[in-house]
Design a protein around this motif. Sequence first.
Motif, mmCIF file in Angstrom:
data_model
loop_
_atom_site.group_PDB
_atom_site.id
_atom_site.type_symbol
_atom_site.label_atom_id
_atom_site.label_comp_id
_atom_site.label_asym_id
_atom_site.label_seq_id
_atom_site.Cartn_x
_atom_site.Cartn_y
_atom_site.Cartn_z
ATOM 1 N N ILE A 79 59.186 -31.624 142.767
ATOM 2 C CA ILE A 79 59.249 -32.753 141.684
ATOM 3 C C ILE A 79 60.149 -33.843 142.402
ATOM 4 O O ILE A 79 61.377 -33.715 142.480
ATOM 5 C CB ILE A 79 59.803 -32.430 140.585
ATOM 6 C CG1 ILE A 79 58.760 -31.171 139.773
ATOM 7 C CG2 ILE A 79 59.664 -33.595 139.545
ATOM 8 C CD1 ILE A 79 59.342 -30.732 138.503
ATOM 9 N N ILE A 80 59.317 -34.962 142.721
ATOM 10 C CA ILE A 80 60.015 -36.031 143.372
ATOM 11 C C ILE A 80 60.064 -37.248 142.314
ATOM 12 O O ILE A 80 59.119 -37.658 141.796
ATOM 13 C CB ILE A 80 59.376 -36.580 144.581
ATOM 14 C CG1 ILE A 80 59.204 -35.424 145.395
ATOM 15 C CG2 ILE A 80 59.997 -37.797 145.442
ATOM 16 C CD1 ILE A 80 57.745 -35.828 146.668
ATOM 17 N N ASP A 81 61.436 -37.557 142.187
ATOM 18 C CA ASP A 81 61.767 -38.680 141.163
ATOM 19 C C ASP A 81 62.622 -39.615 141.922
ATOM 20 O O ASP A 81 63.037 -39.600 142.935
ATOM 21 C CB ASP A 81 62.216 -38.264 140.046
ATOM 22 C CG ASP A 81 63.281 -37.457 140.015
ATOM 23 O OD1 ASP A 81 64.115 -37.478 140.839
ATOM 24 O OD2 ASP A 81 63.575 -36.660 138.959
ATOM 25 N N ALA A 82 63.128 -40.710 141.150
ATOM 26 C CA ALA A 82 64.002 -41.678 141.501
ATOM 27 C C ALA A 82 65.285 -41.165 142.109
ATOM 28 O O ALA A 82 65.995 -41.674 142.918
ATOM 29 C CB ALA A 82 64.062 -42.889 140.653
ATOM 30 N N ASP A 83 65.566 -40.122 141.363
ATOM 31 C CA ASP A 83 67.079 -39.479 141.646
ATOM 32 C C ASP A 83 67.288 -38.435 142.669
ATOM 33 O O ASP A 83 68.063 -38.176 143.278
ATOM 34 C CB ASP A 83 67.779 -38.809 140.335
ATOM 35 C CG ASP A 83 67.499 -39.794 139.236
ATOM 36 O OD1 ASP A 83 67.963 -41.007 139.413
ATOM 37 O OD2 ASP A 83 67.407 -39.576 137.893
ATOM 38 N N ALA A 136 48.654 -31.449 152.858
ATOM 39 C CA ALA A 136 50.016 -31.578 153.261
ATOM 40 C C ALA A 136 50.257 -32.991 153.922
ATOM 41 O O ALA A 136 51.332 -33.184 153.808
ATOM 42 C CB ALA A 136 50.069 -30.498 154.363
ATOM 43 N N VAL A 137 49.453 -33.363 154.687
ATOM 44 C CA VAL A 137 49.734 -34.822 155.434
ATOM 45 C C VAL A 137 49.937 -35.788 154.140
ATOM 46 O O VAL A 137 51.022 -36.421 154.222
ATOM 47 C CB VAL A 137 48.391 -35.099 156.149
ATOM 48 C CG1 VAL A 137 48.684 -36.493 156.690
ATOM 49 C CG2 VAL A 137 48.478 -34.347 157.559
ATOM 50 N N LYS A 138 49.131 -35.859 153.265
ATOM 51 C CA LYS A 138 49.428 -36.770 152.201
ATOM 52 C C LYS A 138 50.698 -36.271 151.360
ATOM 53 O O LYS A 138 51.493 -37.522 151.026
ATOM 54 C CB LYS A 138 48.246 -36.761 151.161
ATOM 55 C CG LYS A 138 48.143 -37.349 150.123
ATOM 56 C CD LYS A 138 46.940 -37.383 148.953
ATOM 57 C CE LYS A 138 47.067 -38.123 147.814
ATOM 58 N NZ LYS A 138 46.029 -38.083 146.757
ATOM 59 N N ALA A 139 51.148 -35.180 151.000
ATOM 60 C CA ALA A 139 52.160 -34.693 150.507
ATOM 61 C C ALA A 139 53.439 -35.268 151.218
ATOM 62 O O ALA A 139 54.371 -35.839 150.643
ATOM 63 C CB ALA A 139 51.979 -33.225 150.232
ATOM 64 N N ILE A 140 53.410 -34.928 152.427
ATOM 65 C CA ILE A 140 54.721 -35.404 153.269
ATOM 66 C C ILE A 140 54.812 -37.128 153.383
ATOM 67 O O ILE A 140 55.715 -37.307 153.491
ATOM 68 C CB ILE A 140 54.506 -34.816 154.703
ATOM 69 C CG1 ILE A 140 56.108 -34.857 155.486
ATOM 70 C CG2 ILE A 140 53.516 -35.484 155.511
ATOM 71 C CD1 ILE A 140 57.026 -33.604 154.909
ATOM 72 N N ARG A 141 53.629 -37.562 153.256
ATOM 73 C CA ARG A 141 53.846 -38.939 153.271
ATOM 74 C C ARG A 141 54.607 -39.370 152.160
ATOM 75 O O ARG A 141 55.183 -40.530 152.070
ATOM 76 C CB ARG A 141 52.321 -39.450 153.425
ATOM 77 C CG ARG A 141 51.799 -39.632 154.859
ATOM 78 C CD ARG A 141 50.348 -40.453 155.172
ATOM 79 N NE ARG A 141 49.996 -40.178 156.288
ATOM 80 C CZ ARG A 141 48.797 -40.151 156.783
ATOM 81 N NH1 ARG A 141 47.860 -40.273 156.053
ATOM 82 N NH2 ARG A 141 48.636 -40.219 158.272
ATOM 83 N N VAL A 142 53.941 -38.912 150.991
ATOM 84 C CA VAL A 142 54.531 -39.389 149.662
ATOM 85 C C VAL A 142 56.053 -38.960 149.825
ATOM 86 O O VAL A 142 56.798 -39.928 149.133
ATOM 87 C CB VAL A 142 53.982 -38.660 148.525
ATOM 88 C CG1 VAL A 142 54.621 -38.708 147.191
ATOM 89 C CG2 VAL A 142 52.386 -39.122 148.379
ATOM 90 N N LEU A 143 56.393 -37.797 150.040
ATOM 91 C CA LEU A 143 57.702 -37.420 150.196
ATOM 92 C C LEU A 143 58.625 -38.491 151.048
ATOM 93 O O LEU A 143 59.750 -39.030 150.634
ATOM 94 C CB LEU A 143 57.985 -35.949 150.542
ATOM 95 C CG LEU A 143 59.495 -35.517 150.797
ATOM 96 C CD1 LEU A 143 60.121 -35.589 149.384
ATOM 97 C CD2 LEU A 143 59.422 -34.297 151.239
ATOM 98 N N ARG A 144 57.884 -38.794 152.163
ATOM 99 C CA ARG A 144 58.813 -39.615 153.034
ATOM 100 C C ARG A 144 58.618 -40.892 152.541
ATOM 101 O O ARG A 144 59.794 -41.680 152.800
ATOM 102 C CB ARG A 144 57.822 -39.651 154.524
ATOM 103 C CG ARG A 144 58.383 -38.541 155.331
ATOM 104 C CD ARG A 144 57.532 -38.447 156.669
ATOM 105 N NE ARG A 144 58.069 -37.397 157.399
ATOM 106 C CZ ARG A 144 57.313 -36.807 158.274
ATOM 107 N NH1 ARG A 144 56.108 -37.627 158.778
ATOM 108 N NH2 ARG A 144 57.631 -35.795 159.002
ATOM 109 N N GLU A 145 57.776 -41.566 151.948
ATOM 110 C CA GLU A 145 57.964 -42.897 151.257
ATOM 111 C C GLU A 145 58.883 -42.936 150.107
ATOM 112 O O GLU A 145 59.797 -43.978 150.034
ATOM 113 C CB GLU A 145 56.592 -43.150 150.737
ATOM 114 C CG GLU A 145 55.658 -43.610 151.414
ATOM 115 C CD GLU A 145 54.132 -43.617 150.783
ATOM 116 O OE1 GLU A 145 53.887 -43.643 149.734
ATOM 117 O OE2 GLU A 145 53.136 -43.844 151.469
ATOM 118 N N ARG A 146 59.312 -41.935 149.352
ATOM 119 C CA ARG A 146 60.089 -41.865 148.453
ATOM 120 C C ARG A 146 61.367 -41.770 148.943
ATOM 121 O O ARG A 146 62.420 -42.410 148.436
ATOM 122 C CB ARG A 146 59.800 -40.632 147.349
ATOM 123 C CG ARG A 146 58.669 -40.919 146.591
ATOM 124 C CD ARG A 146 58.565 -41.897 145.410
ATOM 125 N NE ARG A 146 57.688 -41.920 144.859
ATOM 126 C CZ ARG A 146 57.524 -41.652 143.294
ATOM 127 N NH1 ARG A 146 58.457 -40.962 142.765
ATOM 128 N NH2 ARG A 146 56.180 -41.880 142.665
#
Length: 153
Positions: A79-83, A136-146
């Motif tokens: 769960i990726i959020d602002a914190d 997985a590529v899409k998920a890692i991109r989201v994680l890296r962007e955040r």
Amino acid sequence: MAEQTETATPAAVVIRPHLVRIIGFTLAPILFLAFASAGIFMRATYTGAHFRISDQVAMVIVGVLLAAGALVLTRPRLIIDADGVDVRGFVARKRLSWQEILGVSFPDKAYFAKLDLPHDEHYPAVAIQSWDGPRAVKAIRVLRERYAAAHAE
């Protein structure tokens, strides 16, 4: 009167593995039904062994335990959020703030992504699995962007 403007905080993103969840949700009922039916019918035909009620109950319990073990495969989640990131693996769960995370990586030939921590430590992000391919590529991109957005501030 001064007008207040709020900066929009991005909503939380939930990342879960795909293929392993399909396997877990498919395997669990198959295991349970196989062991439960074997337990129910083990005394119906004579096989040379003398099965008792306790043997039948034990067979059903083994089916329940194996099905629960298959469902453990469905647990990983990010769960990726602002914190920060709430990382849940197969067994453990950990909350990491963006200040604790030094980087996000997905090494070649690795099965999972990892969150790089201080002192050459890392925490596996089991929810992002290599065998999910484009997901997985899409998920890692989201994680890296955040991660980049949190460290840009």
